[in-house]
Structure formats: C-alpha cells, structure tokens
Scaffold this active site. Structure first.
Site, PDB file in Angstrom:
ATOM      1  N   GLU A 427       0.837  -1.201   0.000  1.00 46.52           N
ATOM      2  CA  GLU A 427       0.000   0.000   0.000  1.00 46.52           C
ATOM      3  C   GLU A 427       0.867   1.243   0.000  1.00 46.52           C
ATOM      4  O   GLU A 427       1.606   1.502   0.951  1.00 46.52           O
ATOM      5  CB  GLU A 427      -0.900  -0.015   1.246  1.00 46.52           C
ATOM      6  CG  GLU A 427      -1.697   1.267   1.430  1.00 46.52           C
ATOM      7  CD  GLU A 427      -2.373   1.336   2.796  1.00 46.52           C
ATOM      8  OE1 GLU A 427      -2.954   2.400   3.098  1.00 46.52           O
ATOM      9  OE2 GLU A 427      -2.336   0.348   3.546  1.00 46.52           O
ATOM     10  N   ASP A 504      -1.422  -1.308   5.622  1.00 48.72           N
ATOM     11  CA  ASP A 504      -1.337  -0.776   6.984  1.00 48.72           C
ATOM     12  C   ASP A 504      -2.272  -1.525   7.927  1.00 48.72           C
ATOM     13  O   ASP A 504      -3.328  -2.022   7.512  1.00 48.72           O
ATOM     14  CB  ASP A 504      -1.705   0.715   6.997  1.00 48.72           C
ATOM     15  CG  ASP A 504      -0.660   1.565   6.288  1.00 48.72           C
ATOM     16  OD1 ASP A 504       0.454   1.048   6.041  1.00 48.72           O
ATOM     17  OD2 ASP A 504      -0.964   2.722   5.948  1.00 48.72           O
ATOM     18  N   ASP A 506      -4.541  -0.680   9.894  1.00 42.90           N
ATOM     19  CA  ASP A 506      -5.619   0.203  10.336  1.00 42.90           C
ATOM     20  C   ASP A 506      -6.847  -0.050   9.465  1.00 42.90           C
ATOM     21  O   ASP A 506      -6.872  -0.970   8.652  1.00 42.90           O
ATOM     22  CB  ASP A 506      -5.176   1.672  10.281  1.00 42.90           C
ATOM     23  CG  ASP A 506      -4.708   2.090   8.888  1.00 42.90           C
ATOM     24  OD1 ASP A 506      -4.941   1.325   7.916  1.00 42.90           O
ATOM     25  OD2 ASP A 506      -4.123   3.176   8.748  1.00 42.90           O
ATOM     26  N   ASP A 508      -8.160   1.721   6.979  1.00 41.19           N
ATOM     27  CA  ASP A 508      -7.903   1.884   5.542  1.00 41.19           C
ATOM     28  C   ASP A 508      -7.119   0.707   4.985  1.00 41.19           C
ATOM     29  O   ASP A 508      -7.380   0.226   3.878  1.00 41.19           O
ATOM     30  CB  ASP A 508      -7.132   3.180   5.295  1.00 41.19           C
ATOM     31  CG  ASP A 508      -8.042   4.401   5.263  1.00 41.19           C
ATOM     32  OD1 ASP A 508      -9.269   4.196   5.107  1.00 41.19           O
ATOM     33  OD2 ASP A 508      -7.538   5.523   5.385  1.00 41.19           O
TER      34      ASP A 508
END
Length: 654
Positions: A427, A504, A506, A508
């Site tokens: 990402e 990541d 998280d 997102d």
C-alpha cells in the site's frame, strides 16, 4: 512494339462480352445468364401478363424457360429495320425497359437498366433457341456460336389465342469455371420468384438419367411471411412476423406504384435475409436494405423513447435493433440503378427514403398496438446495445511486440523459481520505498499500489484492465483473469509462488486488503485455490523496553493490536518493569517503519507473520454470498441491516 492508329481495336456486336465476360456476368457458372432469361419471364408476370413460369434443366446442360406472357415482338423495329426479337438477343443496350420516366413503358417495373440483359446470354452460349407465340402465330429463331450466326425467323404455324415465350439456352462451357448452372441456386431463384409473385405458378423439371423429368412446383399463398418462416426452419420468432406493403399513389414524392413489400422478425438464431428489386435478387444488398433498416430503427427507437425503456447511459444504434433481424424485402423502383452487371447491389439513392418512409409509420403503429411484442423487440435491442458498450470498453493488456510490458514501478526479484520467489503488493509509494530497501533482492519483488484498488466484484472481466492498478497486478503476476472452473493451465505463466498483500494495520489498510482479496476471489480464483495468496500482518504498535541490569538488555516487541499490546504490558509488569518505563509507539502506516523494522516484522521469513488465504470447499458458497452482500453495489440496504445485526462484534480501532 509500335503504338499507332492501327493499335486500336473496335469491338462490335457481342464481341465485347465474349472478350471480357467477367465485366458482364459471373463466370463461376452459367447461373446468371440463365437468370437473365428467367428474369424476363418474371418481368412479364410482374407486369400482370403471365401466370405461369416453367423451367426445364436437360441432361445436356441446356435449360429452357417458358412463360405465358405476351411474347416478344417479332416484327421489324421502326428505325433499325431488324426484327425486335433479334435485337433483344443480339444487341447490347436494346430492350423494352428503358422508357421509365413516366412509368408508361412496356415494363414500368423491371430488373434494371444496364442495357445488356439477355444479349449476354446469347454471347456466352453455343446455341439459343427462341419460340414466340404472339398474334396467333408461332415464330422461331435460332442464335448460334455466341450470336455470330443468326437464323431466319420461321413461322411454324398457328397457336390460336396462346401467347408467351420459350427460350432454350446451351451455355458455352469455355467461359465458365463450371459448365452447368447449380440446381440448388436455380431452385432458390425460382422459389423466390414464386414468393414475390403471388398467384404465379413456378415449375422446375429436371431431366433424370432415364429420360424422365423430376418436377418441383412452388406457389406461396402466405407470400413473404410463409417464406420467412420456412427460412427460419420452424423456429418461433421473439415477436410475430411483421409483414406489410405500401406503394406510392398519385400525389406522393415517388412515381405511382413505387414502394415495397416486406416481412421481418427477430429469431434466437439468425434465419438469414433476402432482398429483391423488381424481383431481381440483390445478394449484396444495397440502398433498399438500408431504407428498411433505417425505417425499422426509427420505429423501435420512437417506441423505446415513448415507453421510457432505455437504461441510463445506453444509446441505441441501428445495428443494435437490426443486427439480429431476419427480413425479406421486395422493392419496386421505376428506374433502378445497380452496381455491376449482375445486379447484386442496388445503388439508387432514392431507395433509402422510398423504403424507410413506407415502413416506419406502419411498423411504429403496430408496435404501439402490440406493446408486449414491442417490448420483447426493444429488450433484445437494449441487450445488444449493452453488449456493444461492454465490447467497446474492453481493455487489453499493454503489450510491446506481443509481450506484456511489466509495470515500470515493479521492483522485480532475480530468481525465476516460483518455489522461492514472492511478490509483495504494498500500500502506497512510501511503504513501497521502505519495502524495496528491506527486501531480499534475490527472491522478493515489490509492487507499490497507489490508493485503493477498484472494487472488482461486479466488474466485467473485459473491463478489468481499465483500472491501472489491476492491470499492473495482473501483468506482474503473469496470470489473466479466469473463471473458478478454469484449468490449472491458467497459472502456467505465474511468475511468483507467493503473492503477499501488505497493507497498513488500520481501517484503511483493512479496506485495501479486502479489495485485493475481492479481486483475487472473483477474477483470479485459481490463485487462491492453489495456495498462492497470503496476507502480511504488520504490527500496529512497537514497544521498547529499557535495559534492567546486565542480564536484561533493552528489548523491542511488536504488537498487532490492542490485545497483544496489553499482553506485553502484563508480561513486563510481572517481570518488575514499571509501566511508565515502557516506550510505546504506534505506527501510522508501513511508511513510518524503517527498512529494518519492516524486514523483521513483515518480510523476513524467519520472523515475519504472514497468513495463507484459502477458502474451504464447503464454505465456498457462503463466502461468495457474503462477498455479494458486502461488495455488491445493489446491496446497500442489506448491508445496512447486516451491520446493524453484527456491529457489536467489531473491534474497531478508531
């Protein structure tokens, strides 16, 4: 070689035809020169003067055509001083079909205006015999050697009130690839004449080896409609066959009698189409067919707009409506202009308007009187339009010299052994930069992804490569999109043994991870089935523990989530380390990790945490149903209900 006045040669009479037969007729077989004779008989029927057409095919290759029309005039031409029947069969640009301006000639509607006609038949035959019954007498004349020899007119006796013409032709085989006219083509031609001439009896006799004749007769009471259904082979149309006819009257833009008759329908399997001008088959189509298609298109388009049937973003084109339409069209045109001497294609520009203005108002009225049938036709056209749009949007892989071009942002590995090599789909460019420094160049490749990959659950496979990120993933992997039932060979060019998704830790990152898994499950299912897809588990927290004495040096722990962080704190507390002594850092993303940290947590096979992705066979249906619910564009209300029911189970890091 000299070039002077004597170099010029003037071809007279029928010599031009014999010298260059391909300019005047088909040379694959004598079918067209026989058709010229049949067309003359059909013109008599079209003009209302004949009720029967009889054709006989003899074993010697000759063919005779007989009609009960008025009979060709045998008297002297007023200016040429030659019998008219001789002019017709020996002189180009001679005939009774030229005075068309008023529609008052001998043939108001006839096969064409080339002026060669049956004279070509004479030129390319060893012998032509003509027998005319007219004015109570029978007159015969014979043409031999391609028309070079013309016999005298012979009166062979009375015929009473009988009238008509009988012509027997012996084609000269030296001008044709095949010496005989194909019987199948002859039958199609005669059958079409019977269809287009209601009430006319058409007969074909074929001489057999024993000297007997096998007879076939055609007479269509249902006309064009019956013939179209016969062409369809019994297959039922999507809507009833629409048949009609309309001809111009005295006060219209066209000459009285000009117009068309038609029958058309839409079948699941294409049934074929045929068109005619003044009974002449136009196998290559032409402007009259353009007029029919244009008229049908305008009627269907108006019906669709009136009933608001067209989906947003779809625009109908003529091919959408008429692409699968089968039709029979018989146009009557006062002065038709054809392309080529064999009259295969109509060129008359006015025929477009002539036919379309006949068809459109009648068909549009029928559609609005038969709404259900009209909607069936409209839905077929709309599906064709949608299919056309999908095909137009189809995107291929970018290639150079026939080889797919690897993405420029791909940092490839050196190994080509898929048992060892792997590719990380990372990402963001920032994380991609760290991953490039942290990787093992020998076995690990890095492909940074910019932003979120498109939700591919409902994307047509042909449209996948319109998305740059999906295109790059597919090209880098060396695998094309495929169906779940695809064979193992679809992975023959796979370039990496492991495909590792690294995003990541998280919300997102989870979304990006889900989008990539959606892509693989829907469009690259054999990758998942074969165990090539993995998900890296980068940490969310870093815990630095200070040294405590010589036996306990400084340490570092990585935690995936809050639960692991709490477990590390409990462990350190039991070891006597005060909570405030712990230095806890949270990674906002992979890009914040230095290469050493990224290597240790997500890329070094000895220390990383990577989960294989698989779908159990018994859970495949349930998995696809869940993806339909979560990723389907039309599932918003169901998704909301699902989230309301399951929301309490989420441990969200907000």
């Amino acid at each position: 070689m000299t070039y002077n006045e004597s170099s010029f040669r003037v071809l007279k009479g029928l010599e031009p035809v014999r010298s260059r037969p391909g300019m005047y007729t088909r040379t694959d077989s004598p079918a067209h020169i026989v058709q010229e004779v049949i067309d003359n008989a059909a013109d008599e029927a079209l003009a209302g003067h004949a009720k029967r057409i009889h054709v006989a095919a003899f074993r010697d290759g000759s063919i005779s055509v007989t009609d009960d029309g008025r009979g060709i005039p045998v008297g002297l031409h007023p200016t040429e001083n030659v019998p008219v029947v001789v002019l017709a069969y020996t002189v180009l640009h001679a005939g009774g079909k030229f005075d068309k301006t008023s529609g008052a000639s001998a043939y108001a509607f006839s096969g064409g205006l080339h002026g060669v006609g049956v004279a070509v038949t004479t030129a390319l035959s060893t012998r032509v015999e003509v027998e005319v019954r007219r004015d109570g007498r029978i007159t015969q004349v014979t043409f031999s050697d391609g028309g070079r020899e013309v016999g005298d007119l012979v009166d062979t006796g009375p015929c009473g009130k009988q009238t008509g013409t009988r012509v027997r032709v012996w084609p000269d085989s030296k001008y044709f690839d095949a010496p005989r006219a194909p019987l199948a083509e002859l039958e199609r031609l005669l059958r079409s004449k019977a269809v287009l001439l209601p009430g006319i009896a058409v007969t074909l006799d074929v001489e057999q080896a024993d000297g007997q004749f096998a007879r076939t007769e055609w007479q269509y009471r249902d006309g064009l409609t019956g013939y179209l259904k016969e062409m369809a082979g019994g297959v039922e149309p999507l809507a009833p066959v629409f048949a009609g006819e309309r001809y111009a009257g005295q006060d219209e833009d066209f000459a009285p009698g000009e117009g068309a008759a038609w029958a058309f329908a839409w079948f699941d399997g294409y049934a074929g189409s045929e068109s005619y001008v003044n009974l002449i088959p136009t196998v290559a189509g032409g402007t009259h067919e353009s007029g029919l298609r244009g008229g049908v298109f305008e009627a269907v388009k108006a019906f669709v707009e009136h009933h608001a049937l067209l989906p947003r973003g779809v625009k109908l084109q003529q091919e959408d409506v008429c692409g699968k339409m089968s039709f029979l069209l018989s146009a009557r045109i006062l002065d038709p202009q054809f392309q080529g001497q064999v009259k295969e294609k109509l060129n008359s520009r006015e025929a477009v308007k002539l036919v379309s203005t006949r068809v459109t108002p009648i068909f549009e009225a029928w559609l609005n009187q038969n709404v259900e049938q009209g909607k069936a036709i409209a839905e077929l056209a709309i599906r064709q339009a949608q299919s056309r749009l999908r095909d137009a949007q189809k995107v291929e892989k970018k290639k150079s010299s026939g080889v797919a071009v690897l993405p420029g942002k791909l940092s490839d590995c050196e190994s080509e052994d898929i048992a060892d090599n792997e590719i990380y789909l990372v990402e963001g460019d920032s994380a991609g930069g760290s991953a490039k420094l942290a990787r093992n160049r020998e076995t690990q490749a890095i492909l940074p992804l910019r932003g979120k990959v498109q939700n591919a659950w409902e994307i047509d496979p042909d449209r996948l490569f319109a998305n740059a990120e999906i295109h790059d993933v597919a090209v880098a992997l060396g695998v094309d999109p495929h169906a779940p039932e695809a064979p193992d060979s679809v992975l023959a060019n796979l370039r990496y043994g492991k495909v590792v998704i690294m995003a990541d830790a998280d919300v997102d990152g989870s979304h990006i991870q889900t989008l990539l898994l959606t892509l693989f499950l829907r469009h690259f299912p054999r990758l998942v089935d074969s165990g090539h897809v993995f998900v890296a588990l980068p940490p969310l927290y870093r815990v630095d523990v200070p040294a405590s004495g010589k036996k306990r040096p400084a340490r570092r722990f990585y935690c995936l989530d809050e639960r692991e962080l709490a477990a590390v704190r409990d462990r350190m507390e039991k070891e006597g380390i005060k909570p405030e002594a712990l230095e806890v850092g949270r990674f906002k993303g992979l890009g914040e990790m230095n290469p050493d940290q990224l290597k240790e947590t997500a890329m070094d096979p000895a220390t990383r945490r990577v989960l294989p992705v698989s779908v159990e066979s018994e859970a495949l249906v349930a998995t696809r149903e869940l993806f339909d619910l979560l990723m389907g564009k039309g599932e918003a209300s169901s998704r909301r209900a699902w989230m309301e029911a399951k929301g309490n189970l989420v441990e969200a890091d907000l």
